[in-house]
Design a protein around this motif. Sequence first.
Motif, PDB file in Angstrom:
ATOM      1  N   GLU A 237      17.274  51.007  60.239  1.00  0.00           N
ATOM      2  CA  GLU A 237      16.173  50.246  59.979  1.00  0.00           C
ATOM      3  C   GLU A 237      15.260  49.793  61.274  1.00  0.00           C
ATOM      4  N   LEU A 238      16.015  49.597  62.535  1.00  0.00           N
ATOM      5  CA  LEU A 238      15.259  49.394  63.587  1.00  0.00           C
ATOM      6  C   LEU A 238      14.478  50.696  63.921  1.00  0.00           C
ATOM      7  N   GLY A 239      15.066  51.840  63.818  1.00  0.00           N
ATOM      8  CA  GLY A 239      14.116  52.941  64.186  1.00  0.00           C
ATOM      9  C   GLY A 239      12.944  52.991  63.264  1.00  0.00           C
ATOM     10  N   THR A 240      13.200  52.629  61.966  1.00  0.00           N
ATOM     11  CA  THR A 240      12.308  52.903  61.176  1.00  0.00           C
ATOM     12  C   THR A 240      11.025  51.953  61.403  1.00  0.00           C
ATOM     13  N   TYR A 241      11.310  50.767  61.657  1.00  0.00           N
ATOM     14  CA  TYR A 241      10.380  49.696  61.968  1.00  0.00           C
ATOM     15  C   TYR A 241       9.540  50.022  63.148  1.00  0.00           C
ATOM     16  N   MET A 242      10.385  50.551  64.280  1.00  0.00           N
ATOM     17  CA  MET A 242       9.738  50.819  65.552  1.00  0.00           C
ATOM     18  C   MET A 242       8.560  51.806  65.106  1.00  0.00           C
ATOM     19  N   LEU A 243       8.680  52.752  64.210  1.00  0.00           N
ATOM     20  CA  LEU A 243       7.604  53.691  63.758  1.00  0.00           C
ATOM     21  C   LEU A 243       6.195  52.929  63.196  1.00  0.00           C
ATOM     22  N   ALA A 244       6.567  51.817  62.745  1.00  0.00           N
ATOM     23  CA  ALA A 244       5.160  51.180  62.039  1.00  0.00           C
ATOM     24  C   ALA A 244       4.369  50.915  62.974  1.00  0.00           C
ATOM     25  N   PRO A 245       4.404  50.393  64.178  1.00  0.00           N
ATOM     26  CA  PRO A 245       3.109  50.306  65.234  1.00  0.00           C
ATOM     27  C   PRO A 245       3.003  51.507  65.890  1.00  0.00           C
ATOM     28  N   ALA A 246       3.839  52.507  65.751  1.00  0.00           N
ATOM     29  CA  ALA A 246       3.482  53.839  66.311  1.00  0.00           C
ATOM     30  C   ALA A 246       2.572  54.629  65.590  1.00  0.00           C
ATOM     31  N   ILE A 247       2.661  54.535  63.990  1.00  0.00           N
ATOM     32  CA  ILE A 247       1.627  55.182  63.218  1.00  0.00           C
ATOM     33  C   ILE A 247       0.346  54.242  62.966  1.00  0.00           C
ATOM     34  N   CYS A 248       0.374  53.055  62.862  1.00  0.00           N
ATOM     35  CA  CYS A 248      -0.652  52.031  62.742  1.00  0.00           C
ATOM     36  C   CYS A 248      -1.311  51.832  63.987  1.00  0.00           C
ATOM     37  N   GLY A 249      -0.741  51.794  64.905  1.00  0.00           N
ATOM     38  CA  GLY A 249      -1.232  50.735  66.051  1.00  0.00           C
ATOM     39  C   GLY A 249      -0.820  49.451  66.431  1.00  0.00           C
ATOM     40  N   GLY A 250      -1.207  48.822  67.192  1.00  0.00           N
ATOM     41  CA  GLY A 250      -0.641  47.448  67.268  1.00  0.00           C
ATOM     42  C   GLY A 250       0.592  47.335  68.190  1.00  0.00           C
ATOM     43  N   GLU A 251       1.287  46.060  68.195  1.00  0.00           N
ATOM     44  CA  GLU A 251       2.339  45.855  68.854  1.00  0.00           C
ATOM     45  C   GLU A 251       3.246  45.009  68.271  1.00  0.00           C
ATOM     46  N   VAL A 252       4.581  45.522  67.912  1.00  0.00           N
ATOM     47  CA  VAL A 252       5.564  44.758  67.298  1.00  0.00           C
ATOM     48  C   VAL A 252       6.999  44.502  67.878  1.00  0.00           C
ATOM     49  N   GLU A 253       7.515  43.483  67.972  1.00  0.00           N
ATOM     50  CA  GLU A 253       8.815  43.204  68.392  1.00  0.00           C
ATOM     51  C   GLU A 253       9.696  43.184  67.348  1.00  0.00           C
ATOM     52  N   LEU A 254      10.963  44.159  67.762  1.00  0.00           N
ATOM     53  CA  LEU A 254      11.998  44.182  66.644  1.00  0.00           C
ATOM     54  C   LEU A 254      13.243  43.171  67.238  1.00  0.00           C
ATOM     55  N   LEU A 255      13.351  42.079  66.408  1.00  0.00           N
ATOM     56  CA  LEU A 255      14.308  41.228  66.687  1.00  0.00           C
ATOM     57  C   LEU A 255      15.547  41.738  66.728  1.00  0.00           C
ATOM     58  N   GLY A 256      16.399  41.422  67.544  1.00  0.00           N
ATOM     59  CA  GLY A 256      18.023  42.143  67.443  1.00  0.00           C
ATOM     60  C   GLY A 256      18.149  43.459  67.886  1.00  0.00           C
ATOM     61  N   GLY A 257      17.030  44.120  68.088  1.00  0.00           N
ATOM     62  CA  GLY A 257      16.960  45.666  68.447  1.00  0.00           C
ATOM     63  C   GLY A 257      17.708  45.770  69.938  1.00  0.00           C
ATOM     64  N   ARG A 258      18.397  47.077  70.072  1.00  0.00           N
ATOM     65  CA  ARG A 258      18.979  47.183  71.139  1.00  0.00           C
ATOM     66  C   ARG A 258      18.859  48.686  71.634  1.00  0.00           C
ATOM     67  N   MET A 259      18.473  49.036  73.120  1.00  0.00           N
ATOM     68  CA  MET A 259      17.952  50.360  73.239  1.00  0.00           C
ATOM     69  C   MET A 259      19.336  51.342  73.250  1.00  0.00           C
ATOM     70  N   SER A 260      20.362  50.643  73.411  1.00  0.00           N
ATOM     71  CA  SER A 260      21.611  51.550  73.390  1.00  0.00           C
ATOM     72  C   SER A 260      21.770  52.243  71.816  1.00  0.00           C
ATOM     73  N   LEU A 261      21.198  51.621  71.042  1.00  0.00           N
ATOM     74  CA  LEU A 261      21.511  51.986  69.663  1.00  0.00           C
ATOM     75  C   LEU A 261      20.373  53.287  69.248  1.00  0.00           C
ATOM     76  N   VAL A 262      19.519  53.182  70.068  1.00  0.00           N
ATOM     77  CA  VAL A 262      18.117  54.130  69.705  1.00  0.00           C
ATOM     78  C   VAL A 262      17.696  55.109  70.958  1.00  0.00           C
TER      79      VAL A 262
END
Length: 422
Positions: A237-262
């Motif tokens: 789910e984290l990776g999926t929503y990371m793609l939303a601003p990548a596709i659309c532009g803008g800036e989104v913060e994913l609460l609870g995300g950790r770099m070690s997971l992705v």
Amino acid sequence: MDSILVTGNGPLNGQIPIAGAKNACLTLMPATLLSEEPLTLTNAPRLSDIKTMTALLQSLGAEVSSLQDGQVIAMSSHNLTSQTADYDIVRKMRASNLVLGPLLARFGQAVVSLPGGCAIGARPMDLHMEGLEALGAEIELKDGYLHARAPGGLKGAVHEMRFASVGATENIVMAATLAKGTTVLKNAAREPEIVDLVECLRKMGAQISGEGSSTIEIHGVDRLHGATHQVVTDRIELGTYMLAPAICGGEVELLGGRMSLVDSFAAKLDAAGVSVTETQNGLKVARKNGRVQAVDVVTEPFPGFPTDLQAQMMALMCTAEGVSVLEERIFENRFMHAPELVRMGANIEVHGGTATVTGVETLKGARVMATDLRASVSLILAGLAAEGETTVSRVYHLDRGYEHVVRKLEGVGAKIERIKGE
């Protein structure tokens, strides 16, 4: 049948809370079968697959209660009435096979239907069977059911898996916690969901070491006790929503995300021109500048690029500058979303386990059909970046793996709604 209507609406900005991991929770729930004492899970995702696993456990006689709006699952298997997992429930979800190891370990017998789930490949049970047979189980396939017995109990052994299967690793590790002696599992899967399972089992009194590496050692104990455990963040789910601003532009913060997971996924985004930075509350994602660049992707077991993010990554590559090649090495039938993306104007050629994507300037809204869980959300992501309206049908797949997807995307400015079917 419900559908989701998406209208391209420009950049996304804001915060999206990330739920507990579906795949972790579906693994942790069968662990209750290993003990007579209660097991409580917190940070549970609210998904239809969780309801299916609840129904399966209840059919065995377990007590399962959903508390705090579904984010807490309280379970007890002190009075099980059956060791048979019926086809009518198991056919709905692949993870149902994870009751096999715990039932066999605790009761010396289990009858489990061959499982179902998304139509993304064969995903056979042979690796599960080989591991349990190495521990002394006798398993026979009859009338679509696995009939497993361990009359003298399971016994520790050294076993090397032919492939680092996540599900087989989970089944074997759970079974080995109550086996006599020590089990050494080689070529084990290394996914965070397995680390999370081992942490929970350790709270229940299991003696396990090596999780997160390719060799896991389990010293069998006579019994396990109850525990309370918080489900790990859902990296898919984290990776999926990371793609939303990548596709659309803008800036989104994913609460609870950790770099070690992705890590491997974030590295690909960085190469494509998408910035991923850690914050105090999670991960912040934004395009670096302009159009994203094409990158090649090969799906691999963790810590490699996740197969469960391949469809979503393809959606991003559809509008990237250049040509990308996506190679699927985990499941042999996982490009069924490609023809639907082509309906939206994407340029994709599929040959066996490889998809070649030539980026286009823009996608066009269209009526498309979800073929599986991850494909469904990839079409929504594509719709966010497309001109006009996109209608995604058969979204019951989506409910299996994403909670409140419409609410979460609306919260960052997406124009999206769920249309109730008749």
